[in-house]
Scaffold this motif. Structure first.
Motif, PDB file in Angstrom:
ATOM      1  N   VAL A   1      40.878  30.870  29.756  1.00 53.98           N
ATOM      2  CA  VAL A   1      40.568  32.125  30.444  1.00 53.98           C
ATOM      3  C   VAL A   1      41.745  32.548  31.312  1.00 53.98           C
ATOM      4  O   VAL A   1      42.191  33.692  31.270  1.00 53.98           O
ATOM      5  N   PHE A   2      42.272  31.622  32.096  1.00 55.22           N
ATOM      6  CA  PHE A   2      43.348  31.985  33.010  1.00 55.22           C
ATOM      7  C   PHE A   2      44.676  32.242  32.289  1.00 55.22           C
ATOM      8  O   PHE A   2      45.531  32.938  32.823  1.00 55.22           O
ATOM      9  N   ARG A   3      44.851  31.739  31.092  1.00 57.79           N
ATOM     10  CA  ARG A   3      46.056  32.021  30.316  1.00 57.79           C
ATOM     11  C   ARG A   3      45.932  33.305  29.507  1.00 57.79           C
ATOM     12  O   ARG A   3      46.922  33.829  29.014  1.00 57.79           O
ATOM     13  N   SER A   4      44.721  33.795  29.360  1.00 57.50           N
ATOM     14  CA  SER A   4      44.476  34.990  28.558  1.00 57.50           C
ATOM     15  C   SER A   4      45.162  36.205  29.175  1.00 57.50           C
ATOM     16  O   SER A   4      45.172  36.392  30.379  1.00 57.50           O
TER      17      SER A   4
ATOM     18  N   TYR B   1      42.258  39.704  30.145  1.00 57.17           N
ATOM     19  CA  TYR B   1      41.484  39.969  31.351  1.00 57.17           C
ATOM     20  C   TYR B   1      42.361  40.254  32.560  1.00 57.17           C
ATOM     21  O   TYR B   1      43.467  39.740  32.679  1.00 57.17           O
ATOM     22  N   GLU B   2      41.823  41.038  33.480  1.00 57.82           N
ATOM     23  CA  GLU B   2      42.445  41.239  34.784  1.00 57.82           C
ATOM     24  C   GLU B   2      42.119  40.016  35.632  1.00 57.82           C
ATOM     25  O   GLU B   2      41.165  39.283  35.335  1.00 57.82           O
ATOM     26  N   PRO B   3      42.877  39.777  36.703  1.00 53.98           N
ATOM     27  CA  PRO B   3      42.634  38.589  37.533  1.00 53.98           C
ATOM     28  C   PRO B   3      41.183  38.456  38.027  1.00 53.98           C
ATOM     29  O   PRO B   3      40.618  37.364  38.003  1.00 53.98           O
ATOM     30  N   LYS B   4      40.575  39.557  38.436  1.00 56.68           N
ATOM     31  CA  LYS B   4      39.194  39.492  38.920  1.00 56.68           C
ATOM     32  C   LYS B   4      38.232  39.081  37.799  1.00 56.68           C
ATOM     33  O   LYS B   4      37.300  38.303  38.014  1.00 56.68           O
ATOM     34  N   GLN B   5      38.477  39.593  36.601  1.00 60.25           N
ATOM     35  CA  GLN B   5      37.645  39.227  35.459  1.00 60.25           C
ATOM     36  C   GLN B   5      37.805  37.753  35.117  1.00 60.25           C
ATOM     37  O   GLN B   5      36.837  37.100  34.723  1.00 60.25           O
TER      38      GLN B   5
ATOM     39  N   TRP C   1      35.604  35.811  37.389  1.00 57.40           N
ATOM     40  CA  TRP C   1      34.198  35.918  36.976  1.00 57.40           C
ATOM     41  C   TRP C   1      33.902  35.056  35.761  1.00 57.40           C
ATOM     42  O   TRP C   1      32.861  34.398  35.691  1.00 57.40           O
ATOM     43  N   GLN C   2      34.822  35.073  34.794  1.00 56.79           N
ATOM     44  CA  GLN C   2      34.635  34.246  33.603  1.00 56.79           C
ATOM     45  C   GLN C   2      34.600  32.763  33.971  1.00 56.79           C
ATOM     46  O   GLN C   2      33.778  32.004  33.465  1.00 56.79           O
ATOM     47  N   ALA C   3      35.509  32.335  34.844  1.00 53.86           N
ATOM     48  CA  ALA C   3      35.547  30.934  35.272  1.00 53.86           C
ATOM     49  C   ALA C   3      34.264  30.557  36.017  1.00 53.86           C
ATOM     50  O   ALA C   3      33.739  29.452  35.838  1.00 53.86           O
ATOM     51  N   GLN C   4      33.761  31.461  36.828  1.00 55.76           N
ATOM     52  CA  GLN C   4      32.503  31.189  37.521  1.00 55.76           C
ATOM     53  C   GLN C   4      31.360  31.020  36.529  1.00 55.76           C
ATOM     54  O   GLN C   4      30.517  30.135  36.692  1.00 55.76           O
TER      55      GLN C   4
END
Length: 75
Positions: free
Chosen positions: A26-29, A32-36, A39-42
């Motif tokens: 998710v974080f390497r994608s 998504y924008e940083p906020k998204q 949310w995905q990680a949560q």
């Protein structure tokens, strides 16, 4: 330590490893924008297994769509 304890430990380790893998993806994608991404990680960590599976599926579909779009541009 019984076989059951070993199997439970292995299952928990596998779930944690999958969740870490999905979180890193998710974080390497770049989709998504940083906020998204937060949310995905949560979702991954607040709904173990289900959240990670859902996010993983979405990432796979977006990767496939990105590859398809890139292959059309090369033609």
């Amino acid at each position: 330590m019984t076989l059951f304890d070993i199997l439970v430990g292995a299952a928990i380790a596998a779930v944690l490893a999958f969740q870490v893998y999905v979180t890193v993806r998710v974080f390497r994608s770049r989709v998504y924008e940083p906020k998204q991404k937060v949310w995905q990680a949560q979702l991954v960590w607040l709904l173990p297994i289900i959240g990670a599976g859902l996010v993983f599926t979405i990432l796979q579909e977006e990767d496939r769509a990105h590859r398809d779009a890139s292959s059309h541009l090369r033609s």
